[in-house]
Design an enzyme around this catalytic site. Structure first.
Site, short mmCIF file in Angstrom:
data_model
loop_
_atom_site.label_atom_id
_atom_site.label_comp_id
_atom_site.label_asym_id
_atom_site.label_seq_id
_atom_site.Cartn_x
_atom_site.Cartn_y
_atom_site.Cartn_z
N CYS A 89 0.86 -1.07 0.00
CA CYS A 89 -0.01 -0.06 -0.14
C CYS A 89 1.09 1.39 -0.13
CB CYS A 89 -0.89 -0.08 1.26
SG CYS A 89 0.17 0.08 2.78
N GLU B 167 0.15 -0.46 16.52
CA GLU B 167 -0.78 0.55 15.85
C GLU B 167 -1.71 1.18 17.28
OE1 GLU B 167 -2.83 0.25 12.31
OE2 GLU B 167 -4.22 1.65 12.97
N HIS C 216 -0.92 -4.92 19.73
CA HIS C 216 -0.65 -4.45 18.26
C HIS C 216 0.10 -3.07 18.48
CE1 HIS C 216 -0.42 -3.12 14.10
NE2 HIS C 216 -0.59 -4.47 13.85
N HIS D 42 3.42 1.86 11.81
CA HIS D 42 2.28 1.64 12.63
C HIS D 42 2.25 2.81 13.51
CE1 HIS D 42 4.74 -2.00 11.46
NE2 HIS D 42 3.32 -2.49 11.07
N SER E 118 1.94 -5.34 3.47
CA SER E 118 3.39 -5.16 3.55
C SER E 118 4.32 -6.08 2.68
CB SER E 118 3.62 -5.53 5.21
OG SER E 118 2.88 -6.50 5.53
N HIS F 245 5.38 -5.00 9.04
CA HIS F 245 5.59 -6.54 9.39
C HIS F 245 5.81 -7.43 8.45
CE1 HIS F 245 2.97 -5.01 13.26
NE2 HIS F 245 4.20 -5.07 13.32
O1 10D Z 1 -0.06 -5.89 11.37
P1 10D Z 1 -0.38 -4.61 10.15
O2 10D Z 1 -1.52 -5.15 9.28
O3 10D Z 1 -1.12 -3.46 10.94
O4 10D Z 1 0.94 -3.91 9.73
P2 10D Z 1 1.79 -4.30 8.30
O5 10D Z 1 3.09 -4.01 8.65
O6 10D Z 1 1.77 -5.71 7.99
O7 10D Z 1 1.12 -3.59 7.19
C1 10D Z 1 1.19 -2.15 7.10
C2 10D Z 1 0.12 -1.62 7.82
C3 10D Z 1 0.28 -0.57 8.79
C4 10D Z 1 1.64 0.13 8.94
C5 10D Z 1 -0.71 -0.16 9.69
F1 10D Z 1 -1.55 0.67 9.29
FE1 SF4 Z 2 -3.55 1.62 5.47
FE2 SF4 Z 2 -1.59 1.01 7.12
FE3 SF4 Z 2 -1.12 0.88 4.40
FE4 SF4 Z 2 -1.48 3.06 5.54
S1 SF4 Z 2 0.17 1.69 6.01
S2 SF4 Z 2 -2.30 2.63 3.77
S3 SF4 Z 2 -3.02 2.41 7.08
S4 SF4 Z 2 -2.46 -0.64 5.65
#
Ligand code: 10D
Ligand code: SF4
Length: 321
Positions: free
Chosen positions: A16, A130, A128, A78, A270, A45
């Site tokens: 994202c 966040e 978590h 996060h 991620s 993560h």
């Molecule tokens: O565990 P998570 O889904 O919150 O984090 P991940 O680092 O896997 O994905 C990005 C999402 C973030 C940083 C929370 F918005």
């Molecule tokens: Fe959504 Fe987290 Fe990605 Fe930001 S970092 S766009 S809040 S999944």
């Protein structure tokens, strides 16, 4: 074994805008200031991302006491609590904040409404980072609920000025159910105009809803610590499709594919596309002959980098993708 015939790719999947930005912040900080660059918590993560950045000179820490004086420190995507922010300042680090702007938006909303006298019900997963960061925007008056049962138990100090906030990566369906329970118990509760669940979480879950009924098995690329990736696997399973989450192609088990003609593939926000490509190659080796992308929303959102890292004087570092 020749059972697998076709691989269907969910669209959108993988990185994202917040993850892309966070990784770029670490890469640019290393390019501009040199290694080591300290990062509080895994930047995102994902094992591959963390190991790749570690090899380039990032040092991942949980406790700011591990960071030497004068160091450059990056906050993970996060987000962090006010206490962590204050400690970093007090220790004199040079800080770059890789908190996703959509997480920061929730922090800003909490701070604004708290000034108006609101208390909060936060929907999220205990422990978590966040959730710790968002709850840590205030020193009191923010109460965590993880499920509908918690809603019956929560005891806010007052109920006239109560607002709901959520973690950005929740199951959209679970969050709606929990929010409905909050509304039923506290009819005057204020809810965000738009859900705090972000566009990327929503879009990846919508894509799994489209894909799952068309396949015999779903594979999610994501690390065990990734909340949003876990939600994708869980969603496919809830829709009645067997699903597994893998951190890399090496974790794929040949027996999962027995009798499965169509395999659906997605990746958490991620998880880099390079891992998806490796998974595709591995499944192809099990007999799949074709790979087809499903139709889905095109994401064009991009977040700006922090000021000190917008470099004209150095070439952009090679980016994980
Ligand atoms: O565990 P998570 O889904 O919150 O984090 P991940 O680092 O896997 O994905 C990005 C999402 C973030 C940083 C929370 F918005
Ligand atoms: Fe959504 Fe987290 Fe990605 Fe930001 S970092 S766009 S809040 S999944």
């Amino acid at each position: 074994m020749q059972d697998v015939q076709e691989i269907l790719l969910a669209e959108p999947r993988g990185f994202c805008a917040g993850v892309d930005r966070a990784i770029e912040i670490v890469e640019r900080a290393i390019a501009k200031f040199g290694a080591p660059i300290y990062v509080r918590h895994e930047i995102v993560h994902n094992t591959y991302v963390v190991e790749t950045l570690r090899a380039k000179g990032a040092v991942f820490i949980e406790d700011l006491a591990e960071v030497p004086p004068g160091a450059t420190l990056v906050f993970s995507a996060h987000g962090v609590s006010k206490a962590v922010e204050a400690e970093a300042q007090q220790r004199g680090f040079s800080v770059f904040d890789a908190t996703c702007p959509l997480v920061t938006k929730v922090h800003v909303e909490v701070a604004k409404l708290a000034k108006e006298g609101y208390e909060f019900i936060m929907i999220g997963h205990k422990g978590h980072p966040e959730v710790e960061g968002t709850m840590g925007q205030l020193d009191h008056g923010i109460h965590l609920v993880e499920d509908v049962a918690d809603v019956a138990r929560v005891q806010p100090g007052q109920t006239q000025k109560l607002a709901v906030v959520t973690q950005t990566t929740l199951s959209v369906d679970d969050a709606a159910e929990i929010a409905a329970a909050v509304r039923a118990r506290f009819p005057a509760v204020r809810e965000p105009k738009q859900q705090d669940i972000c566009y990327a979480t929503q879009n990846r879950q919508d894509a799994v809803k489209v894909m799952s009924p068309q396949v015999d098995l779903v594979i999610v690329v994501g690390s065990p610590t990734s909340s949003n990736s876990n939600r994708l696997r869980e969603l496919a399973q809830r829709l009645g499709t067997p699903a597994h989450m893998v951190d890399s192609a090496a974790e794929l088990q040949p027996e999962w594919f027995e009798g499965k003609a169509r395999v659906g593939l997605t990746a958490g926000a991620s998880a880099p596309e390079v891992l998806v490509r490796e998974v595709i190659e591995r499944i192809k080796a099990l007999g799949a002959v074709s790979v087809r992308s499903l139709q889905g929303i095109e994401e064009t959102i991009k977040f700006p980098l922090p000021k000190g890292l917008k470099l004209d004087d150095i070439p952009p570092p090679q980016h994980i993708s």
